[in-house]
Design a protein around this motif. Structure first.
Motif, PDB file in Angstrom:
ATOM      1  N   ALA A 241      -0.222 -82.783 -29.312  1.00 26.94           N
ATOM      2  CA  ALA A 241      -0.546 -81.960 -28.314  1.00 26.94           C
ATOM      3  C   ALA A 241      -1.809 -82.361 -28.158  1.00 26.94           C
ATOM      4  CB  ALA A 241      -1.378 -80.484 -29.534  1.00 26.94           C
ATOM      5  N   THR A 242      -2.439 -83.666 -28.554  1.00 29.67           N
ATOM      6  CA  THR A 242      -3.688 -83.844 -28.263  1.00 29.67           C
ATOM      7  C   THR A 242      -3.560 -85.332 -27.895  1.00 29.67           C
ATOM      8  OG1 THR A 242      -3.105 -85.804 -30.158  1.00 29.67           O
ATOM      9  CG2 THR A 242      -3.934 -83.203 -31.053  1.00 29.67           C
ATOM     10  N   GLY A 243      -4.608 -85.994 -27.362  1.00 29.45           N
ATOM     11  CA  GLY A 243      -4.638 -86.697 -26.157  1.00 29.45           C
ATOM     12  C   GLY A 243      -4.898 -88.280 -27.192  1.00 29.45           C
ATOM     13  N   ARG A 244      -4.784 -88.310 -28.540  1.00 27.90           N
ATOM     14  CA  ARG A 244      -5.593 -89.529 -29.054  1.00 27.90           C
ATOM     15  C   ARG A 244      -4.301 -90.558 -28.886  1.00 27.90           C
ATOM     16  NH1 ARG A 244      -3.192 -91.944 -33.795  1.00 27.90           N
ATOM     17  NH2 ARG A 244      -1.736 -90.477 -33.899  1.00 27.90           N
ATOM     18  N   LEU A 245      -3.025 -90.552 -28.581  1.00 28.16           N
ATOM     19  CA  LEU A 245      -2.184 -91.385 -28.276  1.00 28.16           C
ATOM     20  C   LEU A 245      -2.438 -92.009 -27.376  1.00 28.16           C
ATOM     21  CD1 LEU A 245       1.355 -91.060 -31.134  1.00 28.16           C
ATOM     22  CD2 LEU A 245      -0.161 -92.766 -30.768  1.00 28.16           C
ATOM     23  N   ARG A 304      -5.051 -83.937 -18.417  1.00 27.96           N
ATOM     24  CA  ARG A 304      -6.551 -83.776 -19.396  1.00 27.96           C
ATOM     25  C   ARG A 304      -7.875 -83.152 -18.246  1.00 27.96           C
ATOM     26  NH1 ARG A 304      -7.797 -84.127 -24.987  1.00 27.96           N
ATOM     27  NH2 ARG A 304      -5.913 -83.274 -25.686  1.00 27.96           N
ATOM     28  N   ARG A 305      -6.974 -84.068 -17.128  1.00 27.92           N
ATOM     29  CA  ARG A 305      -8.420 -84.098 -16.086  1.00 27.92           C
ATOM     30  C   ARG A 305      -8.208 -81.605 -15.121  1.00 27.92           C
ATOM     31  NH1 ARG A 305     -10.941 -88.199 -17.269  1.00 27.92           N
ATOM     32  NH2 ARG A 305      -9.681 -89.819 -17.269  1.00 27.92           N
ATOM     33  N   ASP A 306      -9.170 -81.766 -15.028  1.00 25.61           N
ATOM     34  CA  ASP A 306      -9.013 -80.631 -14.077  1.00 25.61           C
ATOM     35  C   ASP A 306      -8.755 -80.024 -12.693  1.00 25.61           C
ATOM     36  OD1 ASP A 306     -10.340 -79.274 -16.225  1.00 25.61           O
ATOM     37  OD2 ASP A 306     -12.521 -79.489 -15.380  1.00 25.61           O
ATOM     38  N   ASP A 307      -8.112 -81.294 -12.088  1.00 28.95           N
ATOM     39  CA  ASP A 307      -7.946 -81.624 -10.491  1.00 28.95           C
ATOM     40  C   ASP A 307      -7.864 -83.380  -9.932  1.00 28.95           C
ATOM     41  OD1 ASP A 307     -10.738 -82.510  -9.728  1.00 28.95           O
ATOM     42  OD2 ASP A 307     -11.083 -80.263  -9.299  1.00 28.95           O
ATOM     43  N   GLY A 328       7.320 -75.714 -19.258  1.00 30.00           N
ATOM     44  CA  GLY A 328       6.725 -74.498 -18.321  1.00 30.00           C
ATOM     45  C   GLY A 328       5.931 -73.773 -19.237  1.00 30.00           C
ATOM     46  N   ASP A 329       7.089 -74.145 -20.456  1.00 29.16           N
ATOM     47  CA  ASP A 329       6.863 -72.170 -21.631  1.00 29.16           C
ATOM     48  C   ASP A 329       5.478 -72.812 -22.310  1.00 29.16           C
ATOM     49  OD1 ASP A 329       8.659 -71.033 -20.599  1.00 29.16           O
ATOM     50  OD2 ASP A 329      10.032 -71.868 -22.034  1.00 29.16           O
ATOM     51  N   VAL A 330       4.829 -73.819 -22.134  1.00 32.67           N
ATOM     52  CA  VAL A 330       4.002 -74.436 -22.943  1.00 32.67           C
ATOM     53  C   VAL A 330       2.332 -73.912 -22.247  1.00 32.67           C
ATOM     54  CG1 VAL A 330       2.343 -76.750 -23.711  1.00 32.67           C
ATOM     55  CG2 VAL A 330       4.719 -76.846 -23.666  1.00 32.67           C
ATOM     56  N   PRO A 331       1.349 -73.612 -22.499  1.00 28.48           N
ATOM     57  CA  PRO A 331       0.396 -73.205 -22.588  1.00 28.48           C
ATOM     58  C   PRO A 331      -0.810 -74.395 -21.970  1.00 28.48           C
ATOM     59  CG  PRO A 331       0.885 -72.209 -24.630  1.00 28.48           C
ATOM     60  CD  PRO A 331       1.910 -73.139 -23.845  1.00 28.48           C
ATOM     61  N   ASN A 332      -0.940 -73.947 -20.489  1.00 26.78           N
ATOM     62  CA  ASN A 332      -1.652 -75.104 -20.268  1.00 26.78           C
ATOM     63  C   ASN A 332      -3.796 -75.270 -20.591  1.00 26.78           C
ATOM     64  OD1 ASN A 332       0.773 -75.044 -17.469  1.00 26.78           O
ATOM     65  ND2 ASN A 332      -0.287 -77.211 -18.521  1.00 26.78           N
ATOM     66  N   VAL A 333      -3.772 -75.414 -21.525  1.00 23.43           N
ATOM     67  CA  VAL A 333      -5.446 -74.818 -21.348  1.00 23.43           C
ATOM     68  C   VAL A 333      -5.514 -76.608 -22.099  1.00 23.43           C
ATOM     69  CG1 VAL A 333      -5.401 -72.490 -22.231  1.00 23.43           C
ATOM     70  CG2 VAL A 333      -4.709 -73.737 -23.781  1.00 23.43           C
ATOM     71  N   GLU A 334      -6.763 -76.874 -22.806  1.00 25.53           N
ATOM     72  CA  GLU A 334      -7.087 -77.486 -23.598  1.00 25.53           C
ATOM     73  C   GLU A 334      -8.403 -77.507 -24.262  1.00 25.53           C
ATOM     74  OE1 GLU A 334      -8.950 -82.563 -22.589  1.00 25.53           O
ATOM     75  OE2 GLU A 334      -8.178 -81.450 -21.428  1.00 25.53           O
ATOM     76  N   VAL A 335      -8.544 -77.064 -25.426  1.00 24.51           N
ATOM     77  CA  VAL A 335      -9.661 -76.646 -26.050  1.00 24.51           C
ATOM     78  C   VAL A 335      -9.847 -77.076 -27.842  1.00 24.51           C
ATOM     79  CG1 VAL A 335      -8.668 -73.983 -26.794  1.00 24.51           C
ATOM     80  CG2 VAL A 335     -10.607 -74.718 -26.697  1.00 24.51           C
ATOM     81  N   LEU A 336     -10.849 -77.561 -28.175  1.00 24.89           N
ATOM     82  CA  LEU A 336     -10.493 -77.875 -29.906  1.00 24.89           C
ATOM     83  C   LEU A 336      -9.588 -78.800 -29.766  1.00 24.89           C
ATOM     84  CD1 LEU A 336     -10.761 -74.072 -31.354  1.00 24.89           C
ATOM     85  CD2 LEU A 336     -12.748 -76.057 -31.254  1.00 24.89           C
ATOM     86  N   GLY A 337      -9.530 -80.191 -28.867  1.00 19.54           N
ATOM     87  CA  GLY A 337      -8.143 -81.499 -29.028  1.00 19.54           C
ATOM     88  C   GLY A 337      -7.416 -80.873 -28.569  1.00 19.54           C
ATOM     89  N   GLY A 339      -3.787 -79.667 -26.491  1.00 18.21           N
ATOM     90  CA  GLY A 339      -3.331 -78.816 -25.070  1.00 18.21           C
ATOM     91  C   GLY A 339      -4.052 -79.541 -24.411  1.00 18.21           C
ATOM     92  N   HIS A 340      -2.843 -79.681 -22.914  1.00 18.62           N
ATOM     93  CA  HIS A 340      -3.095 -80.952 -21.589  1.00 18.62           C
ATOM     94  C   HIS A 340      -4.098 -80.280 -20.095  1.00 18.62           C
ATOM     95  CE1 HIS A 340      -1.955 -83.732 -25.083  1.00 18.62           C
ATOM     96  NE2 HIS A 340      -0.949 -83.132 -24.817  1.00 18.62           N
TER      97      HIS A 340
END
Length: 388
Positions: A241-245, A304-307, A328-337, A339-340
């Protein structure tokens, strides 16, 4: 008053996004469903001995800092005997050195795999070890023996952590069209070419894609690289769920693609599956012009890119997702580290949509007979009019 209302709306949107981001993990299995991984970074073991080697009377290119182009120029100035001697003394370094000659890397990695196999066989017979130690060692030795099978071209091998590997399918030295597969979660040395769910593995995807490319263009020489060169998430825990890796893996992918360009390989189509698309989203803006011809993301949770503009690449960008894919069921958001971000198949993202009506599930995009496989092959072949 208007300012206060707007502030309240923004706070509500942020809270909603945070809740949705949390659902990225809790809604798809929960934090307990995955384990936190330690990212493998930096050069492979043996880099210090390589740096200290003065047998040629010159300083060897630093594996951590020399560019692939510099590495290629260095090896071009050596005799074949000198190259072979370096590979014999430093197999793990040469085998993972982007920009080094292909045949030399294959030979170095074979040597490194044999050494690791012998080490595991010795551990399996060590009377000081436990029965569990012996079993794990025998399993590891058998795994290395599989990678040493005749005809396999191992372009990278790093035994650290869960193990990393890259394999070439076809003859990269003579290929006219190439592709690179970047996998998602749960891929490592042991699952790289597992027989269960084969089209969810780098080997299965690469084999299927190359076979389809050959069927579509039998006169074209092709090569597909299965690249498992970063530490992937395990399960659907916080790592997924995060971008660390992905942040740790992106520079490795960037360098790998630059290494292909440095040895004169054709610019590949880079196909990124699932969490691999997060890695690609972070890597591509740092690639050189001509390091890739096309970027294809499928089953993506976001990049992790807007467009497309934020990818800063002249390469064509494509995206696919089949209707039955749980991603497709995963919310497409990125906040507080968490989501993507935006779904790459969303028209607002700006990617070219690739039909995948016949694909099934999250790992069925390169299954034989699917429209997604045919379309991916057309993209890798540069036959864009055939994508439909």
């Amino acid at each position: 008053m208007t300012v206060l209302r707007n502030a309240v709306r923004r706070s509500r949107r942020t809270l909603t996004a945070a809740v949705l981001a949390l659902a990225v993990v809790t809604g798809t299995g929960g934090w307990a469903a995955g384990t936190t991984q330690r990212a493998v970074t930096g050069p492979a073991p043996g880099a210090a001995a390589w740096r200290a080697d003065r047998t040629l009377g010159v300083r060897l290119p630093d594996p951590a800092h020399a560019s692939p182009a510099e590495v290629a120029r260095f090896f071009a100035g050596l005799t074949d005997a000198q190259r072979q001697a370096l590979a014999a003394r430093h197999p793990l370094t040469v085998g993972n050195l982007d920009g080094a000659p292909l045949a030399l890397r294959y030979a170095a990695n074979s040597r490194a795999l044999r050494a690791e196999r012998h080490r595991e066989l010795a551990r399996a017979a060590d009377p000081a070890g436990t029965p569990q130690d012996h079993q794990q060692a025998r399993k590891a030795a058998a795994r290395y023996a599989t990678l040493l099978a005749p005809g396999r071209r191992i372009l990278a091998f790093d035994p650290r952590g869960r193990g990393q590997v890259a394999e070439v399918h076809g003859d990269l030295a003579t290929a006219q069209r190439t592709a690179v597969i970047v996998p998602g979660s749960d891929i490592d040395l042991t699952t790289f070419d597992r027989t269960a769910n084969p089209y969810g593995t780098p080997t299965g995807m690469a084999t299927s894609l190359r076979r389809q490319m050959a069927a579509e263009a039998p006169g074209v020489r092709t090569a597909v690289i299965a690249w498992a060169g970063y530490t992937t998430p395990v399960g659907l825990g916080p790592d997924a769920a995060t971008g660390r890796l992905a942040e740790a893996g992106a520079p490795r992918l960037t360098r790998f693609l630059a290494g292909l360009a440095a040895i004169g390989a054709p610019a590949p189509a880079v196909l990124c599956h699932s969490y691999g698309s997060v890695v690609c989203g972070l890597a591509v803006p740092h690639t050189g012009r001509g390091d890739l011809s096309d970027l294809v993301v499928f089953g993506s949770p976001g990049m992790r890119r807007d467009d497309v503009a934020e990818l800063r690449t002249p390469a064509r960008v494509w995206a696919a997702r089949d209707a039955s894919d749980w991603i497709g069921d995963v919310p497409n958001v990125e906040v507080l580290g968490l989501g993507h971000g935006i779904d790459p198949t969303d028209p607002a993202f700006g990617a070219r949509r690739v039909p995948a009506r016949q694909a099934e599930g999250h790992t069925g995009y390169l299954a034989p007979g699917t429209d997604s496989l045919r379309n991916f092959a057309a993209i890798a072949l540069g036959r864009y009019a055939d994508v439909r």
